[in-house]
Design an enzyme around this catalytic site. Sequence first.
Site, mmCIF file in Angstrom:
data_model
loop_
_atom_site.group_PDB
_atom_site.id
_atom_site.type_symbol
_atom_site.label_atom_id
_atom_site.label_comp_id
_atom_site.label_asym_id
_atom_site.label_seq_id
_atom_site.Cartn_x
_atom_site.Cartn_y
_atom_site.Cartn_z
ATOM 1 N N LYS A 44 11.231 26.377 24.334
ATOM 2 C CA LYS A 44 11.423 25.073 23.684
ATOM 3 C C LYS A 44 12.861 24.604 23.880
ATOM 4 C CE LYS A 44 12.492 27.387 19.297
ATOM 5 N NZ LYS A 44 11.960 27.799 17.993
ATOM 6 N N TYR A 264 44.127 13.294 17.530
ATOM 7 C CA TYR A 264 43.744 12.426 16.403
ATOM 8 C C TYR A 264 44.222 13.002 15.075
ATOM 9 C CZ TYR A 264 40.598 9.547 19.236
ATOM 10 O OH TYR A 264 40.070 8.682 20.160
#
Length: 379
Positions: A44, A264
């Site tokens: 999956k 940042y």
Amino acid sequence: MTAVVATRPRTGSGPRLEVDLGAVADNTRLLARRAAGELMAVVKADGFGHGALDVARTALAHGATRLGVTSLDEAWPLLELGAPVLSWLNAVDADFAMATARGVEVAVPSMQHLAAVAAAPGRTRVHLHVDAGMARDGADPSSWSLLCRTARRAEQRGEVEVVGVMGHLGCAGTPGDECNALGRTRFVWALEQARAAGLRPRDRHLASTAATLTDPRTHHTMSRVGAGLVGIDPSGSTALRGAMTLTAPVVSVRRVRAGTPVGYGHAHRTTSATHLGLVPLGYADGLPRAASGRAEVLVRGLRRPVVGLVSMDQLVVDLGQRGVDLGETVTVFGPGDAGEPTVADWAAAAGTIEHEVVTGIGARVERRVLGATHLRSLS
Ligand SMILES: *Cc1c(COP(=O)(O)O)cnc(C)c1O
């Protein structure tokens, strides 16, 4: 005549994810030896981010006999490999008619799903799915015996064939947890109920990677393993081999003084004069922002800290006194052989699990697949 000019852009100089199918082969063989019954390779989420077809093909060549996925859409491309495929997480209006037509086996977790599957033309092979105690997927025990009896009637009408009963453990990563004993007991009870209803499911499966590695009482006739194929052992009991190596070039280097704010929010300030290297990978590429200030990478054989906040597209590494040349390769994570951080290290730095890191690597990272026996490129 005009010359034909090559118009394909050159690749290979940016971030790269290398998937080592040799590791998948080794892990599969180990898991197949440990499992008492058959081994279903769970591929999956694109084979836990490693490439569903590549992982599936490799696992089938090294001991797995079956494939498992969540949605039917994940199942279709696997059919070309010729192994039985089970899909266990679908909406009630999923294309069960196509599943039957193409021979995909489906899990049935409710009366409504059973009705939908039974209504599809043809005889669908189904695995009744019981909730073994995590209140997530699978039928509630209160509805289980009715589900079994109704499935038996549908089987007698030729609408379905109940080939399996499945459950899933909620705490297998912590082998001593009493939740596992409860799950084992509930699964055995669910099998008895199915039998009492007249069902004779050939596949009886409860264990995923952790339980396959730690508890033979969960093995029954089949194990469904996903994480283990790609080197993740949620129980921490077994040394498996990581199959991903993520690298990127240093795209710029700057010399800075002590006290220089980085990135940042100025989340980091250098404590001494140093070199800062810029690496073109960020959280859009799957490197967790939560690992900011804690994660490391390998540069010239040494671990170097990621400093400041991981940005969307880039991160900054403190390279120390000597710096590096532009274009030098940074190893973000790998199996750990050369001292590089592992996926487990990044997961720990971000306060998450390895699964989330490997399934999150973004689409713009170039992928190279290292074959189980030979090297080839997808690009
Ligand atoms: C993902 C999944 C598995 C595989 O579990 P791993 O721990 O990755 O081996 C097995 N069964 C179900 C129902 C799953 O959702």
